[in-house]
Every structure is written in C-alpha cells, then in structure tokens.
Design an enzyme around this catalytic site. Structure first.
Site: not given
Lengths: 169, 169
Positions: A34, A114
């Site tokens: 995620h 990220h």
C-alpha cells in the site's frame, strides 16, 4: 480503534512488492502492499462515521490520479526502510494535505509517497539488499481511482472499513 | 484474477475469531475474519468494473442486516472446518442468492453463513478443538451495513477492491 488511509496499487504492483516484502518486511502478513496517505490515528466507532463522510467529500473533489514508480529508494540513515518510490505529484501532495487537515493530528512529516518493501532491517542487511536493488530500473504506471479507510485489529492486521472512489459522488 | 465477496464483521468479532484462527486457521495471515457471500470467481480487470456496478445495484436494494452469532459449529465430517455460526436470515439468504445469480458461476452449495476460525485440521485435532468449544455459549449481535469485493494476490492474500454500502446509492 486505530485507523489509516491508504491507496492499494494494482495487483501487478502488489505482487511485485510482495516478492520482496515476503523476505524483508515483518508487516508482510498484516496488510497488503500500500501507499499510506494518512498514518494510523485513533478514533471511536462514532467518530469514524463522521471521518468517513469527510474523506468521501475530499475524494469526490479529485480526479483519478497517476501512480508512477521507476525506482527503489530508502529512508536510511533515518530508517532502514526500503521502498518503491512513487513519483510525487501535485494531486498526491494535495490529497495528503487535505487528509492531514481533516484530522489535524500528529506531527508534520514531509510527505514522501512510497510503497514499503522492507523494514526493521539491520544496517548490514539494509546495505546488502538496497545495494542489490538500487540500480535496478523498474517501471510501473497506472491510474489510482480509489482510496481506502482501514482499521487495525488487535493482532496488528488491518481490515478495510470503506472504499472511496476518487471523483465519484 | 480471482475475486470474492465478503462481509467483514466488527473489530470485536474479528478479534474474537482471530484468537482462534491464529492457532487453527492456515489462512490467518491471508485475509481478516470474514463471512463469505460469494466464493472466489475469476474475472478480468474489465469484467470486474461491470461486476462492481452490479454488486452496487444489489447492495443498494437492501437495508443493513443483523449478524447474530451464538455458537461454534463445524462442517465435519464433510470438512474439518470449525466456524462461528451466523444465524441464517432471509436477508442474508437473499443477498447470497442475488450475488449467485449475478455471477451464475459454479456449483450450488447450500448457503451456511459462517465465519471460519479453524480449517485443514486433522481428525484428532478437529475433535479436540471442537469438543472444547462446542458447548461454549457466545453472543454477538450487530448490524452489517457494508459488503466488500476482494481480489486475490499471487501469495494467496486478499486485497479489498471496493466497499458497497448496504442501502446507499
């Protein structure tokens, strides 16, 4: 209860991330790959209904946005975290900003989009792994059209509470 | 890609289920505790958008429904699966029926609403665990107001694709 807001990338990116997470990320079994838009925050069952409404309002003001990944990166020496670097865009920055304002909680960190693939690595392991990955060219580009509000169970794993479609009422 | 439709019960029920799943369910790390409404079916990225629309149409025709759990049960001798028995209701039955019609796939099984807490147990282990649990009285009752469409990653874990609020457009 602890909540968070994330983007789940496509299966292709998730499978790619998991091929590393399996070995290098102790959270591998607790949450799928995620991109975190809002880190864990506390809210009650009642509060979260209101929070969900607010996230819904935010999400519908955006249009689906691009996720581009072209390299591995690391938060070392601050943290031995290796991640897939998602190119920062104005939309991601603004979405993160809107979510932060809504909850007005916690410290301000610089937002670095990220997808974590390794963490809690020793200095040596981090060096070895990162050195072997950093020169690799990778290329993913896709549109993200939804974000997810999650809550954490006692065992540390996360369950999706609600999905919000970007740009849909 | 493989998809499925589930209900995630509340954190209280999930934590309770996980206290058993941790020891007795090899899928513990692959998916949070759930009630399956439609088991895994194959669909492409394009097909799933259409399927999601259909599930949305189904979900909005219902009103939030009750989940009542009062005992442990087992699928033995057919399968050594121990589960939290969710009381069958007309709404659950109808929802399952509507989802099955939409996908018109696979065999017809009798729909037994349940939340698995143990599976792939040996006959002996199943007997031991089930005997120690079956006389326990448990009591959970809550309203479910959402269902989730999930897809499976290559490592066997599941990610939420979309949430559908019951009774909301």
């Amino acid at each position: 209860m602890k909540f968070g807001v994330v983007v789940f990338p496509s299966k292709a990116i998730q499978d790619f991330a998991n091929s590393y997470r399996k070995r290098y990320d102790p959270n591998y079994a607790l949450i799928p790959p995620h991109l975190t838009l809002k880190t864990g925050f506390e809210a009650t069952d009642l509060e979260i209904q209101d929070i969900a409404k607010k996230i819904h309002e935010i999400a519908k003001n955006y249009t689906p946005f691009s996720l581009r990944i072209s390299k591995f990166s690391s938060f070392a020496p601050v943290n031995n975290v290796i991640y897939l670097k998602v190119e920062p865009t104005e939309v991601l920055e603004q979405l993160h900003h809107d979510l932060r304002l809504t909850f007005s909680s916690g410290q301000e960190y610089n937002f670095v989009p990220h997808i974590t693939i390794g963490q809690n690595l020793s200095d040596d392991e981090h060096s070895d792994v990162y050195e072997s990955l950093r020169m690799n060219k990778i290329g993913f580009e896709e549109m993200a059209d939804r974000i997810h509000l999650l809550y954490q169970l006692e065992n540390g794993s996360w369950t999706v509470y609600e999905t919000f479609r970007i740009g849909k009422d």
